[in-house]
Design a protein around this motif. Structure first.
Motif, mmCIF file in Angstrom:
data_model
loop_
_atom_site.group_PDB
_atom_site.id
_atom_site.type_symbol
_atom_site.label_atom_id
_atom_site.label_comp_id
_atom_site.label_asym_id
_atom_site.label_seq_id
_atom_site.Cartn_x
_atom_site.Cartn_y
_atom_site.Cartn_z
ATOM 1 N N ARG A 108 1.174 -11.701 -14.305
ATOM 2 C CA ARG A 108 -0.186 -11.572 -13.764
ATOM 3 C C ARG A 108 -0.410 -12.483 -12.561
ATOM 4 N NH1 ARG A 108 -0.650 -14.469 -18.492
ATOM 5 N NH2 ARG A 108 -1.668 -16.523 -18.373
ATOM 6 N N TYR A 109 0.402 -13.540 -12.460
ATOM 7 C CA TYR A 109 0.266 -14.441 -11.315
ATOM 8 C C TYR A 109 1.077 -13.971 -10.106
ATOM 9 C CZ TYR A 109 -1.724 -17.647 -14.755
ATOM 10 O OH TYR A 109 -2.502 -18.214 -15.742
ATOM 11 N N LEU A 110 1.966 -13.012 -10.319
ATOM 12 C CA LEU A 110 2.850 -12.556 -9.253
ATOM 13 C C LEU A 110 2.488 -11.172 -8.723
ATOM 14 C CD1 LEU A 110 6.264 -13.661 -10.821
ATOM 15 C CD2 LEU A 110 4.964 -14.854 -9.049
ATOM 16 N N GLU A 111 1.690 -10.429 -9.488
ATOM 17 C CA GLU A 111 1.346 -9.071 -9.096
ATOM 18 C C GLU A 111 -0.044 -9.024 -8.474
ATOM 19 O OE1 GLU A 111 1.741 -6.747 -12.605
ATOM 20 O OE2 GLU A 111 3.935 -6.656 -12.488
ATOM 21 N N GLY A 112 -0.112 -8.510 -7.268
ATOM 22 C CA GLY A 112 -1.389 -8.392 -6.577
ATOM 23 C C GLY A 112 -2.201 -7.225 -7.114
ATOM 24 N N PRO A 113 -3.423 -7.064 -6.618
ATOM 25 C CA PRO A 113 -4.313 -6.006 -7.107
ATOM 26 C C PRO A 113 -3.765 -4.600 -6.893
ATOM 27 C CG PRO A 113 -5.224 -7.100 -5.157
ATOM 28 C CD PRO A 113 -4.085 -7.929 -5.638
ATOM 29 N N LEU A 114 -3.001 -4.371 -5.823
ATOM 30 C CA LEU A 114 -2.458 -3.039 -5.581
ATOM 31 C C LEU A 114 -1.454 -2.656 -6.668
ATOM 32 C CD1 LEU A 114 -1.988 -3.156 -1.709
ATOM 33 C CD2 LEU A 114 -3.345 -1.459 -2.951
ATOM 34 N N ILE A 115 -0.605 -3.610 -7.060
ATOM 35 C CA ILE A 115 0.377 -3.333 -8.114
ATOM 36 C C ILE A 115 -0.327 -3.129 -9.448
ATOM 37 C CG2 ILE A 115 2.364 -4.247 -9.378
ATOM 38 C CD1 ILE A 115 3.183 -5.758 -6.916
ATOM 39 N N GLN A 116 -1.285 -3.982 -9.738
ATOM 40 C CA GLN A 116 -2.005 -3.859 -10.997
ATOM 41 C C GLN A 116 -2.738 -2.520 -11.086
ATOM 42 O OE1 GLN A 116 -4.492 -7.341 -11.143
ATOM 43 N NE2 GLN A 116 -2.755 -8.754 -11.275
ATOM 44 N N ALA A 117 -3.391 -2.113 -9.998
ATOM 45 C CA ALA A 117 -4.104 -0.838 -9.989
ATOM 46 C C ALA A 117 -3.141 0.335 -10.170
ATOM 47 C CB ALA A 117 -4.883 -0.681 -8.687
ATOM 48 N N ALA A 118 -1.959 0.233 -9.547
ATOM 49 C CA ALA A 118 -0.968 1.300 -9.666
ATOM 50 C C ALA A 118 -0.488 1.433 -11.109
ATOM 51 C CB ALA A 118 0.216 1.021 -8.742
ATOM 52 N N ARG A 167 -3.167 3.130 -13.175
ATOM 53 C CA ARG A 167 -3.174 4.577 -12.948
ATOM 54 C C ARG A 167 -2.018 5.250 -13.681
ATOM 55 N NH1 ARG A 167 -3.775 2.999 -7.650
ATOM 56 N NH2 ARG A 167 -1.715 3.852 -7.111
ATOM 57 N N ALA A 168 -0.838 4.593 -13.632
ATOM 58 C CA ALA A 168 0.328 5.158 -14.307
ATOM 59 C C ALA A 168 0.108 5.223 -15.818
ATOM 60 C CB ALA A 168 1.567 4.320 -13.991
ATOM 61 N N ALA A 169 -0.524 4.195 -16.370
ATOM 62 C CA ALA A 169 -0.801 4.181 -17.813
ATOM 63 C C ALA A 169 -1.776 5.302 -18.183
ATOM 64 C CB ALA A 169 -1.355 2.822 -18.228
ATOM 65 N N THR A 220 0.823 -1.208 0.000
ATOM 66 C CA THR A 220 0.000 0.000 0.000
ATOM 67 C C THR A 220 0.855 1.255 0.000
ATOM 68 O OG1 THR A 220 -1.782 -1.136 1.176
ATOM 69 C CG2 THR A 220 -1.823 1.259 1.218
ATOM 70 N N THR A 221 1.908 1.265 0.805
ATOM 71 C CA THR A 221 2.768 2.445 0.857
ATOM 72 C C THR A 221 3.552 2.624 -0.435
ATOM 73 O OG1 THR A 221 4.594 1.219 1.912
ATOM 74 C CG2 THR A 221 2.994 2.284 3.364
ATOM 75 N N VAL A 222 3.888 1.536 -1.101
ATOM 76 C CA VAL A 222 4.669 1.612 -2.330
ATOM 77 C C VAL A 222 3.789 1.883 -3.546
ATOM 78 C CG1 VAL A 222 6.126 0.295 -3.936
ATOM 79 C CG2 VAL A 222 6.559 0.181 -1.469
ATOM 80 N N TYR A 223 2.650 1.189 -3.635
ATOM 81 C CA TYR A 223 1.835 1.235 -4.851
ATOM 82 C C TYR A 223 0.480 1.916 -4.687
ATOM 83 C CZ TYR A 223 5.215 -1.948 -6.946
ATOM 84 O OH TYR A 223 6.363 -2.498 -7.438
ATOM 85 N N GLY A 224 0.071 2.176 -3.474
ATOM 86 C CA GLY A 224 -1.220 2.815 -3.283
ATOM 87 C C GLY A 224 -1.188 4.287 -3.665
ATOM 88 N N THR A 225 -2.353 4.907 -3.690
ATOM 89 C CA THR A 225 -2.411 6.352 -3.902
ATOM 90 C C THR A 225 -1.813 7.040 -2.672
ATOM 91 O OG1 THR A 225 -4.585 6.577 -2.876
ATOM 92 C CG2 THR A 225 -4.525 6.083 -5.251
ATOM 93 N N THR A 226 -1.558 8.320 -2.808
ATOM 94 C CA THR A 226 -1.022 9.071 -1.664
ATOM 95 C C THR A 226 -1.968 8.978 -0.477
ATOM 96 O OG1 THR A 226 0.097 10.616 -3.154
ATOM 97 C CG2 THR A 226 -0.246 11.335 -0.882
#
Length: 287
Positions: free
Chosen positions: A263-273, A276-278, A68-74
């Protein structure tokens, strides 16, 4: 709230580059071995945590907080930090030497946990083969001062370069020692109870099934990645060959992870981040 907020770090950061590595699961375990060598920090955990009865739940919660601290929103990162500060604010422990009560959110203890964690993440990723320049190494430590601020530390008091981390370890080592609690924690970390489904072979009398062997290999590698002085405190070998063996194993593990679809290694927080970046990049190009 900005739906395309890139959080505390973002796609151009060294932090994202490091934390994209699945091998950091080994780094998390390494940091726990290291943290246990601080008597007061260990007392704080032992007296306020149910890690022995809910080891995997605690691991998931810790991993979720870091993600969350790495990939979540501020806003998400700041909310996670606020929850952690509120939890720490009401926790106390008894010093195993003096018998005096102390707060577990004392800056010295928070700093120890922070440094051992981020240094473990960085050193494990590099030893596994992630190419980073010296400037990127210092950049990672500097960026991670933002994470330190979330738990209540003054960023100016937190090591922000590789040299400062090395100096911090030199300064703190006189406070570290092998205690009974550290030894018990190390044994627990090496052979914790497996989640129910994975422990089914043990219930059937097959005490060393594939999950157990796999975990023992990861734990052994994490221990081997410790600084030589830390392994010696545990009574282990401080020889260069121990580090070499751990390096070879962690590189092989990273290659193994590379063969698994992301896709099997990245959780929803990473995928959502990344989504957003895209969107943020697309908006920037359109503008």
């Amino acid at each position: 709230m900005d739906s395309d907020d890139l959080g505390l770090f973002g796609p151009g950061s060294v932090t994202w580059k490091v934390h994209e590595e699945p091998i950091l699961i080994v780094a998390g375990l390494r940091s726990l071995y290291l943290q246990a060598l601080h008597p007061r920090a260990m007392a704080g955990v032992a007296q306020n945590s149910n890690y022995r009865t809910d080891a995997w739940g605690r691991l998931v919660r810790t991993a979720t907080y870091v993600a969350t601290t790495v990939y979540g929103t501020t806003a998400e990162a700041e909310a996670a930090g606020a929850r952690l500060r509120r939890l720490h604010d009401r926790l106390r422990a008894t010093d195993p030497v003096t018998g005096k009560s102390f707060r577990i959110d004392e800056p010295d203890l928070l700093r120890w946990v922070h440094v051992t964690e981020v240094e473990s993440f960085l050193s494990t990723a590099r030893r596994a083969g992630l190419p980073l320049t010296e400037d990127e190494v210092d950049g990672y430590y500097t960026e991670q001062r933002r994470s330190a601020a979330l738990v209540g530390l003054d960023p100016a008091t937190v090591p922000g370069t590789a040299d400062e981390v090395a100096e911090y370890y030199r300064a703190v080592r006189p406070e570290l020692r092998m205690t009974r609690e550290a030894a018990e924690t190390a044994v627990f970390l090496t052979a914790p109870p497996l989640p129910w489904k994975l422990s089914l072979p043990a219930r059937l009398g097959l005490t060393l099934g594939p999950p157990r062997w796999a975990y023992l290999g990861i734990a052994g590698t994490a221990f081997g990645l410790l600084p030589a002085w830390a392994r010696r405190m545990y009574g282990g070998l401080g020889l260069p060959t121990t580090s070499l063996s751990a390096d070879l194993t962690v590189r092989a593990l990273r290659l193994g992870f590379a063969a698994v679809p992301r896709r099997y290694l990245e959780g929803p927080l990473i995928q959502a981040a990344k989504e957003r970046a895209a969107r943020h990049a697309a908006t920037s190009l359109a503008g």
